[in-house]
Design a protein around this motif. Structure first.
Motif, PDB file in Angstrom:
ATOM      1  N   ALA A 209       0.839  -1.194   0.000  1.00 53.29           N
ATOM      2  CA  ALA A 209       0.000   0.000   0.000  1.00 53.29           C
ATOM      3  C   ALA A 209       0.879   1.251   0.000  1.00 53.29           C
ATOM      4  O   ALA A 209       2.025   1.241   0.450  1.00 53.29           O
ATOM      5  N   MET A 210       0.317   2.347  -0.531  1.00 57.64           N
ATOM      6  CA  MET A 210       1.087   3.589  -0.653  1.00 57.64           C
ATOM      7  C   MET A 210       1.176   4.344   0.667  1.00 57.64           C
ATOM      8  O   MET A 210       0.317   4.238   1.523  1.00 57.64           O
ATOM      9  N   PHE A 211       2.230   5.142   0.761  1.00 60.20           N
ATOM     10  CA  PHE A 211       2.398   6.068   1.873  1.00 60.20           C
ATOM     11  C   PHE A 211       1.581   7.336   1.596  1.00 60.20           C
ATOM     12  O   PHE A 211       1.193   7.612   0.474  1.00 60.20           O
ATOM     13  N   TYR A 212       1.377   8.117   2.653  1.00 60.02           N
ATOM     14  CA  TYR A 212       0.758   9.430   2.479  1.00 60.02           C
ATOM     15  C   TYR A 212       1.867  10.416   2.118  1.00 60.02           C
ATOM     16  O   TYR A 212       2.827  10.600   2.872  1.00 60.02           O
ATOM     17  N   ASP A 213       1.754  11.058   0.949  1.00 59.63           N
ATOM     18  CA  ASP A 213       2.777  11.989   0.478  1.00 59.63           C
ATOM     19  C   ASP A 213       2.235  13.411   0.592  1.00 59.63           C
ATOM     20  O   ASP A 213       1.532  13.914  -0.287  1.00 59.63           O
ATOM     21  N   ALA A 214       2.572  14.075   1.688  1.00 62.51           N
ATOM     22  CA  ALA A 214       2.026  15.410   1.971  1.00 62.51           C
ATOM     23  C   ALA A 214       2.509  16.442   0.958  1.00 62.51           C
ATOM     24  O   ALA A 214       1.750  17.354   0.579  1.00 62.51           O
TER      25      ALA A 214
END
Length: 502
Positions: free
Chosen positions: A451-456
């Motif tokens: 799953a993807m990370f949160y990229d702020a």
């Protein structure tokens, strides 16, 4: 009664290496330059064959055409005061006619002891032998590099496939098809770059080391940057950086480079692989599909001369318009379901279980449709087919359809039973993208390593505004498998990933 002679036992390689080292030692002891660096060939074998290969000897030899060649000695036939050798350079092979009278006693005596694999410099004049073979009547011959290891048997080459991958340098020396395969790859890749630039795309380079992995659902390789004292990731995709460039005002960008995914190795997967990703402002997924089709057609023509090619003995026609099918329709066309069954969650769940696949209880209709597609349909898509209308649940970066919010404007291209490209109308709604990243992050917390990370920062970029954009990633290695009719991805990667020796 005919008696077949018994096979000769293989020569002891260590013994042969020792003998070659002794020859090199003798050259050093005689005070000569063991590895001279002053020879510069003026011609290539293939150019000479193309230019003079059809001229009869009575016209050719009187011209006294002087040539200079450098290459590896691949064959040698000693016949007293006159001998033949075959020299191989990067373009092909040419025969040398070597005589004691032309070279003198000392050089000819030394030539007798040179080995196959040695790199030579030869000068002389062109002529044709009595059998009609274009050859060089040698006047000067020099040993430039002593080969210390014997080449594989000239008739069988390297029989061990893994050895071909592990020692690609020997594979390229001995296998003309291997050399041709990588020449075709280079031509295809060069033609793709040229085509992109011709159509207004700017080639860019984005980071290989990412502080946050993103752009695909995959398990990354991790490392540590000492100076920054932070964890870093080898990139799994360049997507989020390329879309930042669209935000910045570049309207058409592309990148051809490596991606890294810490996953399995197979005939179609290598942990380090080459992708081309491109993005165009003001395009939707239909524009991207049209262009992707054109790019692949052009690459095949440039590499092979035709867009109608053969793979594994079966035709693959890139000249015809590619088929376009929704995920749901593909279940009807290729999995034998009725329209009603393709829209029935319980039927799909039962079909998945019958195929031996998982059907998690939380999966809804779109995920069940996609799951059955992957399990049953994908391998049947031999001819070029765009699968479209993917569910939002499996497309975290694609734009949802205005007409049907449950599906995305996404496509994947399948041929020969495997995926070659993935593209979509890009999601440019910062709030929607943030919500999808949050959902991916929750999946990661629940144990999903892909799953993807949160990229702020990417969300911040989208908040500045990205124009309507279409993008696509094309698997270059798989495309080269298709173009060169190669069964394994390792056949088209010069140095594929292998388990450490020993």
């Amino acid at each position: 009664m005919t008696h077949t002679p018994p096979p000769q036992p293989p020569e002891d390689e260590n013994k042969l290496i020792a003998e070659r080292r002794e020859k090199l030692s003798a050259i050093r002891q005689q005070g000569g330059v063991a590895f001279p660096n002053d020879f510069k060939p003026k011609h290539h074998a293939l150019d000479l064959v193309r230019k003079y290969g059809e001229i009869p000897n009575e016209e050719l030899e009187p011209q006294g055409i002087v040539v200079s060649l450098g290459g590896r000695m691949m064959l040698k036939r000693m016949m007293g005061k006159a001998s033949f050798a075959t020299l191989q350079d990067s373009t092909g092979r040419l025969q040398l006619f070597v005589t004691k009278d032309a070279l003198g006693d000392e050089v000819y005596a030394a030539f007798k002891h040179w080995d196959l694999g040695d790199i030579l410099g030869a000068e002389g004049t062109l002529f044709r032998t009595k059998t009609g073979e274009l050859s060089v009547r040698v006047t000067t011959l020099r040993l430039l590099t002593k080969s210390l290891r014997p080449l594989p048997d000239k008739f069988h080459g390297m029989a061990d496939q893994e050895q071909k991958y592990r020692q690609r340098y020997v594979d390229l020396i001995t296998d003309e098809e291997a050399r041709a395969r990588f020449v075709a790859r280079s031509k295809a890749l060069g033609s793709i770059r040229h085509y992109m630039i011709e159509h207004g795309f700017m080639e860019v380079e984005t980071p290989m080391l990412h502080p946050i992995p993103g752009g695909a659902n995959a398990k990354p390789f991790t490392t540590h940057h000492n100076a920054l004292d932070q964890q870093m990731f080898l990139r799994i995709a360049p997507e989020l950086y390329l879309k930042r460039l669209i935000v910045g005002g570049f309207e058409r960008v592309f990148e051809v480079n490596r991606n890294f995914r810490n996953e399995g190795i197979s005939v179609r997967h290598n942990p380090e692989f080459t992708m081309m990703e491109f993005y165009a402002a003001w395009w939707n997924h239909h524009d991207v599909m049209d262009f992707t089709e054109q790019v692949l057609r052009h690459a095949a023509r440039q590499a092979t001369g035709s867009a109608s090619i053969t793979y594994a003995g079966k035709p693959v026609d890139l000249d015809k318009p590619f088929t376009r099918l929704s995920v749901r329709d593909s279940l009807v066309v290729h999995a034998g379901l009725s329209e009603a069954e393709a829209g029935d969650a319980e039927v799909l769940r039962a079909k998945l279980k019958a195929a031996g696949e998982e059907a998690p209880a939380h999966w809804k209709l779109p995920e069940l449709q996609f799951g059955l597609f992957e399990a049953v349909v994908e391998e049947k898509l031999w001819h070029p087919t765009f699968i479209i209308d993917y569910p939002v649940e499996v497309s975290p970066l694609a734009r949802a359809s205005d007409a049907n919010p449950g599906i995305t404007e996404r496509f994947e291209l399948f041929m020969t039973g495997r995926e070659y490209a993935n593209g979509f109308s890009e999601l440019n709604d910062a709030e929607d993208q943030a919500a999808r990243f949050h959902a991916q992050a929750a999946n990661k917390d629940a144990g999903d390593e892909e799953a993807m990370f949160y990229d702020a920062d990417f969300i911040r970029a989208l908040e500045y505004g990205m124009p309507p954009t279409g993008g696509c990633g094309i698997g270059i290695d798989r495309l080269m498998m298709l173009i060169t009719d190669s069964p394994s991805i390792r056949d088209v990667i010069l140095f594929p990933s292998l388990r450490k020796e020993g």
